[in-house]
Every structure is written in C-alpha cells, then in structure tokens.
Scaffold this motif. Sequence first.
Motif, mmCIF file in Angstrom:
data_model
loop_
_atom_site.group_PDB
_atom_site.id
_atom_site.type_symbol
_atom_site.label_atom_id
_atom_site.label_comp_id
_atom_site.label_asym_id
_atom_site.label_seq_id
_atom_site.Cartn_x
_atom_site.Cartn_y
_atom_site.Cartn_z
ATOM 1 N N TYR A 168 46.796 36.210 41.730
ATOM 2 C CA TYR A 168 45.776 37.248 41.794
ATOM 3 C C TYR A 168 46.465 38.608 41.776
ATOM 4 C CZ TYR A 168 46.775 37.219 46.831
ATOM 5 O OH TYR A 168 47.382 37.263 48.051
ATOM 6 N N LYS A 169 45.707 39.622 41.365
ATOM 7 C CA LYS A 169 46.290 40.942 41.099
ATOM 8 C C LYS A 169 46.777 41.653 42.362
ATOM 9 C CE LYS A 169 43.560 41.657 36.983
ATOM 10 N NZ LYS A 169 42.535 42.435 36.327
ATOM 11 N N SER A 170 45.881 41.891 43.278
ATOM 12 C CA SER A 170 46.270 42.677 44.461
ATOM 13 C C SER A 170 46.895 41.770 45.509
ATOM 14 C CB SER A 170 45.053 43.386 45.045
ATOM 15 O OG SER A 170 44.115 42.448 45.490
ATOM 16 N N ILE B 295 44.158 42.059 50.793
ATOM 17 C CA ILE B 295 42.702 41.986 50.778
ATOM 18 C C ILE B 295 42.219 43.144 51.641
ATOM 19 C CG2 ILE B 295 40.684 40.556 51.271
ATOM 20 C CD1 ILE B 295 42.501 39.370 49.150
ATOM 21 N N ASP B 296 41.893 44.258 51.000
ATOM 22 C CA ASP B 296 41.479 45.460 51.733
ATOM 23 C C ASP B 296 39.965 45.593 51.878
ATOM 24 O OD1 ASP B 296 44.050 46.449 52.242
ATOM 25 O OD2 ASP B 296 44.170 47.353 50.261
ATOM 26 N N SER B 297 39.201 44.843 51.072
ATOM 27 C CA SER B 297 37.749 44.978 51.129
ATOM 28 C C SER B 297 37.102 43.640 50.766
ATOM 29 C CB SER B 297 37.286 46.064 50.157
ATOM 30 O OG SER B 297 37.531 45.659 48.822
ATOM 31 N N SER B 298 35.798 43.582 50.945
ATOM 32 C CA SER B 298 35.071 42.371 50.567
ATOM 33 C C SER B 298 35.112 42.150 49.059
ATOM 34 C CB SER B 298 33.629 42.438 51.070
ATOM 35 O OG SER B 298 32.976 43.568 50.521
ATOM 36 N N THR B 299 35.202 43.226 48.284
ATOM 37 C CA THR B 299 35.309 43.112 46.829
ATOM 38 C C THR B 299 36.611 42.409 46.435
ATOM 39 O OG1 THR B 299 34.075 45.174 46.629
ATOM 40 C CG2 THR B 299 35.230 44.402 44.665
ATOM 41 N N ASP B 300 37.694 42.716 47.121
ATOM 42 C CA ASP B 300 38.964 42.032 46.864
ATOM 43 C C ASP B 300 38.849 40.535 47.176
ATOM 44 O OD1 ASP B 300 40.125 44.440 46.156
ATOM 45 O OD2 ASP B 300 41.040 44.760 48.134
ATOM 46 N N LEU C 294 36.900 29.608 53.120
ATOM 47 C CA LEU C 294 37.713 30.193 54.184
ATOM 48 C C LEU C 294 38.975 30.744 53.547
ATOM 49 C CD1 LEU C 294 37.461 27.307 56.768
ATOM 50 C CD2 LEU C 294 36.126 29.389 56.720
ATOM 51 N N CYS C 295 39.241 32.001 53.783
ATOM 52 C CA CYS C 295 40.440 32.639 53.244
ATOM 53 C C CYS C 295 41.317 33.021 54.436
ATOM 54 C CB CYS C 295 40.048 33.868 52.422
ATOM 55 S SG CYS C 295 41.437 34.633 51.593
ATOM 56 N N THR D 18 38.363 34.783 45.271
ATOM 57 C CA THR D 18 37.702 33.479 45.336
ATOM 58 C C THR D 18 36.788 33.182 44.152
ATOM 59 O OG1 THR D 18 35.918 34.422 46.675
ATOM 60 C CG2 THR D 18 37.782 33.437 47.844
ATOM 61 N N ARG D 19 36.564 34.127 43.276
ATOM 62 C CA ARG D 19 35.627 33.946 42.160
ATOM 63 C C ARG D 19 35.990 32.732 41.301
ATOM 64 N NH1 ARG D 19 32.129 37.704 39.672
ATOM 65 N NH2 ARG D 19 33.062 39.164 41.117
ATOM 66 N N ASN D 20 37.233 32.619 40.870
ATOM 67 C CA ASN D 20 37.626 31.497 40.022
ATOM 68 C C ASN D 20 37.545 30.166 40.762
ATOM 69 O OD1 ASN D 20 38.173 33.198 37.878
ATOM 70 N ND2 ASN D 20 40.314 33.448 38.453
ATOM 71 N N PHE D 21 37.684 30.217 42.053
ATOM 72 C CA PHE D 21 37.654 29.009 42.863
ATOM 73 C C PHE D 21 36.258 28.388 42.904
ATOM 74 C CE2 PHE D 21 37.588 26.922 47.091
ATOM 75 C CZ PHE D 21 38.587 25.997 46.864
ATOM 76 N N ILE D 22 35.213 29.238 42.947
ATOM 77 C CA ILE D 22 33.840 28.727 43.082
ATOM 78 C C ILE D 22 32.995 28.914 41.831
ATOM 79 C CG2 ILE D 22 33.829 29.074 45.570
ATOM 80 C CD1 ILE D 22 32.182 31.581 45.147
ATOM 81 N N GLU D 23 33.545 29.483 40.790
ATOM 82 C CA GLU D 23 32.762 29.838 39.605
ATOM 83 C C GLU D 23 32.068 28.636 38.967
ATOM 84 O OE1 GLU D 23 34.926 31.641 36.271
ATOM 85 O OE2 GLU D 23 33.590 33.329 36.600
ATOM 86 N N ASN D 24 32.737 27.521 38.828
ATOM 87 C CA ASN D 24 32.166 26.355 38.153
ATOM 88 C C ASN D 24 31.670 25.281 39.115
ATOM 89 O OD1 ASN D 24 32.724 27.426 35.581
ATOM 90 N ND2 ASN D 24 34.846 26.768 35.760
ATOM 91 N N SER D 25 31.416 25.655 40.335
ATOM 92 C CA SER D 25 30.957 24.688 41.324
ATOM 93 C C SER D 25 29.475 24.368 41.104
ATOM 94 C CB SER D 25 31.163 25.254 42.727
ATOM 95 O OG SER D 25 30.700 24.336 43.676
ATOM 96 N N ASP D 26 29.116 23.115 41.334
ATOM 97 C CA ASP D 26 27.725 22.698 41.156
ATOM 98 C C ASP D 26 26.951 22.668 42.478
ATOM 99 O OD1 ASP D 26 29.076 20.608 42.270
ATOM 100 O OD2 ASP D 26 28.144 19.062 41.022
#
Length: 80
Positions: free
Chosen positions: A35-37, A40-45, A64-65, A50-58
Amino acid sequence: MTTDLTTAISLESKIHSKQVNLINVKLVKETSVLYKSRKIDSSTDAVELTRNFIENSDREQLILCFLSAYRYSHSIYGLA
C-alpha cells in the motif's frame, strides 16, 4: 448424612449426558499487500488499505486492522 449422599448419588445417575461441540480457530497468513502510505493517519487511509481486501466479497465482513503506536499497519484480519 448418609441419606443426603445417597440422594445426591441417585440424582446424579438420573442426569443425562450432554454433548458439547469443540471448535478450534487457527490464524493462517494468506498473503501480503503493498500500500502507498506507510502510516494510517485518517479513516480514508484505512479505507484505501482495506478496499482491495473486501472489494470482491459476497458478504458483510468485520475488518480489524492492527496498528503500532506510530500508526503503522502490522496486519489485517477479516471476520466473515
């Protein structure tokens, strides 16, 4: 006193056994993600991490991070 003990033994013999399920959960490292940054300074980070982790989930997942005191990500754990 003997009658109390005899009564207790007779009550125990009338109690039926109950089967209990044993469940074992093991953690297994599946893969790593770049990952780029670094921090983790904000909720956006956190969302970007986690976007790729849950993107294709059904289904819904609880993510938990685990972060260090300096907000570096150590691991991500997903509960489905």
